[in-house]
Design a protein around this motif. Sequence first.
Motif, mmCIF file in Angstrom:
data_model
loop_
_atom_site.group_PDB
_atom_site.id
_atom_site.type_symbol
_atom_site.label_atom_id
_atom_site.label_comp_id
_atom_site.label_asym_id
_atom_site.label_seq_id
_atom_site.Cartn_x
_atom_site.Cartn_y
_atom_site.Cartn_z
ATOM 1 N N GLU A 19 0.844 -1.212 0.000
ATOM 2 C CA GLU A 19 0.000 0.000 0.000
ATOM 3 C C GLU A 19 0.871 1.252 0.000
ATOM 4 O O GLU A 19 0.569 2.234 -0.695
ATOM 5 N N GLU A 61 1.108 4.223 -2.945
ATOM 6 C CA GLU A 61 0.932 5.651 -2.652
ATOM 7 C C GLU A 61 2.061 6.484 -3.261
ATOM 8 O O GLU A 61 1.839 7.600 -3.716
ATOM 9 N N SER A 117 0.144 -7.067 -5.162
ATOM 10 C CA SER A 117 -1.028 -6.752 -4.334
ATOM 11 C C SER A 117 -2.159 -7.735 -4.611
ATOM 12 O O SER A 117 -2.842 -8.208 -3.687
#
Length: 421
Positions: free
Chosen positions: A306, A310, A322
């Motif tokens: 995550e 970003e 992911s």
Amino acid sequence: MGGQTKGKKKNKAKRKDPRSNGGSGVAGLSPQDRMKLKMQEKAKKKTAEKYTVEQLLEKTEECMDSLEFEMAGRFCQRALEVEPDNLLTLDLLGHIHSELGDTQRAKEVFLRAVQLSPDEGHSKYMSLGQIHTGQEAVQYYTKGIQILLCMLEKHAQATAGAGAEAAASPLHDSGSEIPTARDVCVAYCSVAEIYFTDLCMEESAGDQCRQAIERALTYHPDNPEALQLMASYLFSTEKNQEGREYLMRSVDVWLPALKQSEAPPSREDIEEEHTQSDIPPYESRITTAKLLVEAEEYETAVDVLEGLLEEDDEVVQVWYLSGWVCYLQMERAKEERTREEREESDEECEALKEAARSYLTKAKKLYVKLRCDDGPILEHMEQLLGELGGETEGEEGETDPALDEDFEPNSDDEEEDAMEH
């Protein structure tokens, strides 16, 4: 008459001497080349009169900071013409050639620096270690480490003589101009990686690899990349539990602070401040995520991934990982559920299934848009999407508008603007 003839021959020979410029190496050059050489000498003299080497190097570093490496190379070359044996200029020029992908010229420049100063300055040896492979690279790194250790010892002696206050200064401060223990750690990690890859088939590669990592950790025990490298080594030798412990120690150094940050740093900021920060570079954290998946630390892997998304959401491998970790979490949930938990587990599995399908769909579309060339990843993505029921609902046969907006090729006008700036 014979004597007169010989005299004439001597005179003719003498008349040719001025044209050879006193044997300076231009004899035989065409008129155009001689003119070019004269112009270069004139430009060199003009540069020396107008700018100092310090001013030229200052402009070089400004251009490097703004990633204008071609312009940086011009300023640096002019500085080198004024002072051909300036070690700082050679070091900068070598790094500029490396950034421009010209490894051969970079190698020549760094070797010139070695020739001028073989026993001082570790940077050129580290750079040559990066350029070379196998045993040659190990030799360059080893020489660089020897110089680093000598400099550290001299600094320690000077610090001891300066008093207790100076002795209390942190040894791991990479922000100082002097070499640090962290520098030694990074160098030993580079040696370990060579035994882990290029020299992995050597008879004693495993022992040499572990020895280099242990030395790295001796100088910087909490270095996250050294800890992670030890974890990789242990996983490769099937010491999974010990490897997991090193991996989690590595992640604990930087992940909690990164998660608590209100404004997470950008990928560019992390890359620039890597020498002063415990946060590993982007590519290293992709490896972290892979190792966490291998260690079945799925929740921590999600946290790492995550953070990567970003910072930069244009990396296929991060979207793919992911999706893969969500798929593995779904499979684990299916195996662990009981009758009482079945209804709740079904909801969790469905959510994980949708998440995995969404991540993998975006990864596949980004793969196509960026024209990637990684057959095994593409094959695995398609296999997983087939098991998950294809693309996410409402996306079959369509292109994700968000991806269209983010990855639309530049128009001709935009390309021209980029060239102008």
